[in-house]
Design a protein around this motif. Structure first.
Motif, PDB file in Angstrom:
ATOM      1  N   ALA A  68      -1.494   0.451   5.316  1.00  0.00           N
ATOM      2  CA  ALA A  68      -2.861   0.367   4.473  1.00  0.00           C
ATOM      3  C   ALA A  68      -3.606   2.224   5.335  1.00  0.00           C
ATOM      4  O   ALA A  68      -3.685   2.190   6.707  1.00  0.00           O
ATOM      5  CB  ALA A  68      -3.654  -0.693   4.554  1.00  0.00           C
ATOM      6  N   HIS A  78       1.177  -3.860   6.201  1.00  0.00           N
ATOM      7  CA  HIS A  78      -0.240  -3.682   5.443  1.00  0.00           C
ATOM      8  C   HIS A  78      -0.731  -2.365   7.182  1.00  0.00           C
ATOM      9  O   HIS A  78      -1.390  -1.988   6.977  1.00  0.00           O
ATOM     10  CB  HIS A  78      -1.392  -4.400   5.770  1.00  0.00           C
ATOM     11  CG  HIS A  78      -1.008  -5.449   4.093  1.00  0.00           C
ATOM     12  ND1 HIS A  78      -0.297  -4.806   3.668  1.00  0.00           N
ATOM     13  CD2 HIS A  78      -0.737  -6.639   3.905  1.00  0.00           C
ATOM     14  CE1 HIS A  78       0.224  -5.356   2.272  1.00  0.00           C
ATOM     15  NE2 HIS A  78      -0.235  -7.208   2.703  1.00  0.00           N
ATOM     16  N   TYR A  84       0.889  -1.421   0.420  1.00  0.00           N
ATOM     17  CA  TYR A  84       0.077   0.253  -0.077  1.00  0.00           C
ATOM     18  C   TYR A  84       0.781   1.143  -0.183  1.00  0.00           C
ATOM     19  O   TYR A  84       1.684   1.461   0.469  1.00  0.00           O
ATOM     20  CB  TYR A  84      -0.895   0.290   1.139  1.00  0.00           C
ATOM     21  CG  TYR A  84      -2.000  -0.942   1.214  1.00  0.00           C
ATOM     22  CD1 TYR A  84      -3.254  -0.523   0.552  1.00  0.00           C
ATOM     23  CD2 TYR A  84      -1.555  -2.598   1.511  1.00  0.00           C
ATOM     24  CE1 TYR A  84      -4.219  -1.283   0.118  1.00  0.00           C
ATOM     25  CE2 TYR A  84      -2.838  -3.106   1.716  1.00  0.00           C
ATOM     26  CZ  TYR A  84      -4.025  -2.704   1.023  1.00  0.00           C
ATOM     27  OH  TYR A  84      -4.917  -3.349   1.296  1.00  0.00           O
TER      28      TYR A  84
END
Length: 219
Positions: free
Chosen positions: A80, A76, A18
């Motif tokens: 994210a 993540h 991400y």
């Protein structure tokens, strides 16, 4: 196939990296939350709780739950835009279902005179999946995965990338988020945001799915 639904699902994939500088808008999050609220479940039980992680503090807490395992998903937690913990009620009771039936009546969906029929008849679906100790988590977890599937499709429609993660430590999540979970159990989480251009190896690859004839039987 050119249908928008098929385009959305072909574009959906599991993001691997991400861009931490890109955030999901408040407006898109509002749409997502309402769509999740509208998810289907057996007997309309809604035996779930969705914990949205968006602050740096909460992300650090989630990051810390990877201390023992599944470290391949740990990055993540901070990169994210948002993470959602999908939690299910492991001991869904008739009293809790009564709250749902109350809403069925107050919303105008169910005639008041059908209250007892709905409460007693509907809850039999939970009872057949409840053991002698009152545990029915296998059933409520299945309902929660319906909401997860719905969420993935909505994110695809919104053009938001996502990563479903069964690679989470349910035990450490249960300890770190004990206050928020209130006895619910989280076995799966969903990272969401926007992939890192040029660094997400899974982005843009063709779909790999079984052929129609391998999975459908038409009678």
């Amino acid at each position: 196939m050119s249908h928008q639904i098929i385009q959305d699902l072909n574009n959906r994939y599991t993001a691997k990296k991400y861009d931490p500088s890109k955030r999901i808008s408040v407006e898109d999050m509002d749409v997502l939350k309402e769509a999740m609220r509208l998810s289907a479940s057996s007997i309309n039980a809604q035996p779930w709780k969705f914990i949205i992680i968006e602050s740096d503090e909460a992300k650090q807490r989630f990051h810390d739950t990877y201390a023992n395992m599944y470290q391949f998903n740990q990055h993540h937690a901070k990169a994210a835009s948002h993470i959602i913990l999908f939690a299910y009620n492991p001991r869904f009771t008739k009293e809790q279902y009564k709250k749902v039936v109350d809403i069925e009546v107050s919303s105008g969906h169910l005639p008041a005179e059908m209250f007892d029929n709905m409460l007693n008849g509907g809850f039999t679906f939970a009872e057949v999946n409840t053991d002698e100790s009152g545990y029915n988590g296998y059933w409520t977890k299945a309902q929660t995965y319906i909401a997860l599937g719905n969420t993935l499709h909505v994110l695809a429609r919104l053009g938001i990338d996502s990563t479903p993660m069964e690679g989470v430590d349910a035990t450490l999540i249960g300890k770190e988020f004990e206050q928020e979970l209130e006895g619910y159990v989280c076995d799966v989480a969903l990272a969401m945001g926007y992939h890192m251009d040029g660094e997400d190896y899974n982005h843009g690859l063709p779909k790999a799915r079984l052929a129609l004839e391998d999975i459908f039987i038409e009678l």
